[in-house]
Design an enzyme around this catalytic site. Sequence first.
Site, mmCIF file in Angstrom:
data_model
loop_
_atom_site.group_PDB
_atom_site.id
_atom_site.type_symbol
_atom_site.label_atom_id
_atom_site.label_comp_id
_atom_site.label_asym_id
_atom_site.label_seq_id
_atom_site.Cartn_x
_atom_site.Cartn_y
_atom_site.Cartn_z
ATOM 1 N N ASP A 33 0.835 -1.205 0.000
ATOM 2 C CA ASP A 33 0.000 0.000 0.000
ATOM 3 C C ASP A 33 0.867 1.252 0.000
ATOM 4 O OD1 ASP A 33 0.927 0.112 2.626
ATOM 5 O OD2 ASP A 33 -1.034 -0.191 3.550
ATOM 6 N N ASN B 129 -8.199 -1.022 13.530
ATOM 7 C CA ASN B 129 -9.559 -1.248 13.027
ATOM 8 C C ASN B 129 -9.669 -2.541 12.233
ATOM 9 O OD1 ASN B 129 -8.238 -0.637 10.669
ATOM 10 N ND2 ASN B 129 -9.527 1.085 10.082
ATOM 11 N N HIS C 244 -7.787 -3.385 9.583
ATOM 12 C CA HIS C 244 -7.436 -3.323 8.161
ATOM 13 C C HIS C 244 -6.191 -4.155 7.857
ATOM 14 C CE1 HIS C 244 -4.797 0.608 8.473
ATOM 15 N NE2 HIS C 244 -4.117 -0.441 8.844
ATOM 16 N N GLU D 223 -9.777 -1.221 4.318
ATOM 17 C CA GLU D 223 -10.422 -0.774 5.542
ATOM 18 C C GLU D 223 -11.665 -1.628 5.810
ATOM 19 O OE1 GLU D 223 -8.628 1.121 7.197
ATOM 20 O OE2 GLU D 223 -8.274 3.115 6.356
HETATM 21 P P1 PGA Z 1 1.565 -0.172 12.626
HETATM 22 O O1 PGA Z 1 0.537 -0.237 11.426
HETATM 23 O O2 PGA Z 1 2.529 -1.269 12.404
HETATM 24 O O3 PGA Z 1 2.225 1.183 12.517
HETATM 25 O O4 PGA Z 1 0.775 -0.347 13.899
HETATM 26 C C1 PGA Z 1 -0.041 -1.465 11.120
HETATM 27 C C2 PGA Z 1 -1.102 -1.295 10.068
HETATM 28 O O5 PGA Z 1 -1.820 -0.272 10.088
HETATM 29 O O6 PGA Z 1 -1.249 -2.182 9.231
#
Ligand code: PGA
Length: 243
Positions: free
Chosen positions: A64, A130, A132, A137
């Site tokens: 992404d 959340n 995702h 999302e």
């Molecule tokens: P993070 O992000 O490793 O910074 O917690 C994980 C994600 O949003 O997939």
Amino acid sequence: MEVIVVEPERFGDAALEAVFRATADIASPVVGLATGKTPVPLYAALRARAGAEWVARVRPFAIDEYGGRRDHPCANRAYFALHWGAIPGAAAVEQFDPDAPDRAVECNRLATALEAAGGLDLVVLGIGTNGHLAFNEPGSGPGTSARAVRLTEASMAAARGCWGLETPDTGLTLGLAELLGARRAVLLATGPAKAAIVAEALEGPEGPHCPASYLQGHPATVVVLDTGAAALLRRGGGATRRD
Ligand code: PGA
């Protein structure tokens, strides 16, 4: 699904072992790479372990990108330059260009390049608070493909720590179809702030409310957690578990 739980200081090495194991029988694996705070110890372990032999075999793809400026220091592009590009022997990451004039075309371009490479052999994933996966999302179904998306408030809140007032409200992402189509998956999570969503994703019902829950139906997923992130698993807690 195999769940490995380790003390926080062991996390980078445990993640690296899972990644090596997932690609041991593949000569030149196509690997989707996560960004964010979680995989930083993985990339550090790879650097420290003279993992160049493995790194040199990998064909890396971004999963992404933020919809902000391409040259912004908080873009995933900059993250890869710092954490992946610093590993000796690492090939350049195939990635999204958020400055492309048409983001739908840009997403198709990357998805087509991935398909031409044979699809993902391994995807390394983090999980959002959340649920995702990449920027799929909540609400994203398993058939979604690479596309431009609007970020949820939870994702923007997480991004604000770096992006501040410039936090993008859009992203470009591989879809769940490409991610779940990976032959193998390694899901990473650390810290107590991820404990509730990890429990929901691994032990709750599968569905679009929590895109990471679709990994329950994936045939070859290894989950690597530290003790904080595993704290709310009904069957977790300091051991290795295989279902
Ligand atoms: P993070 O992000 O490793 O910074 O917690 C994980 C994600 O949003 O997939």
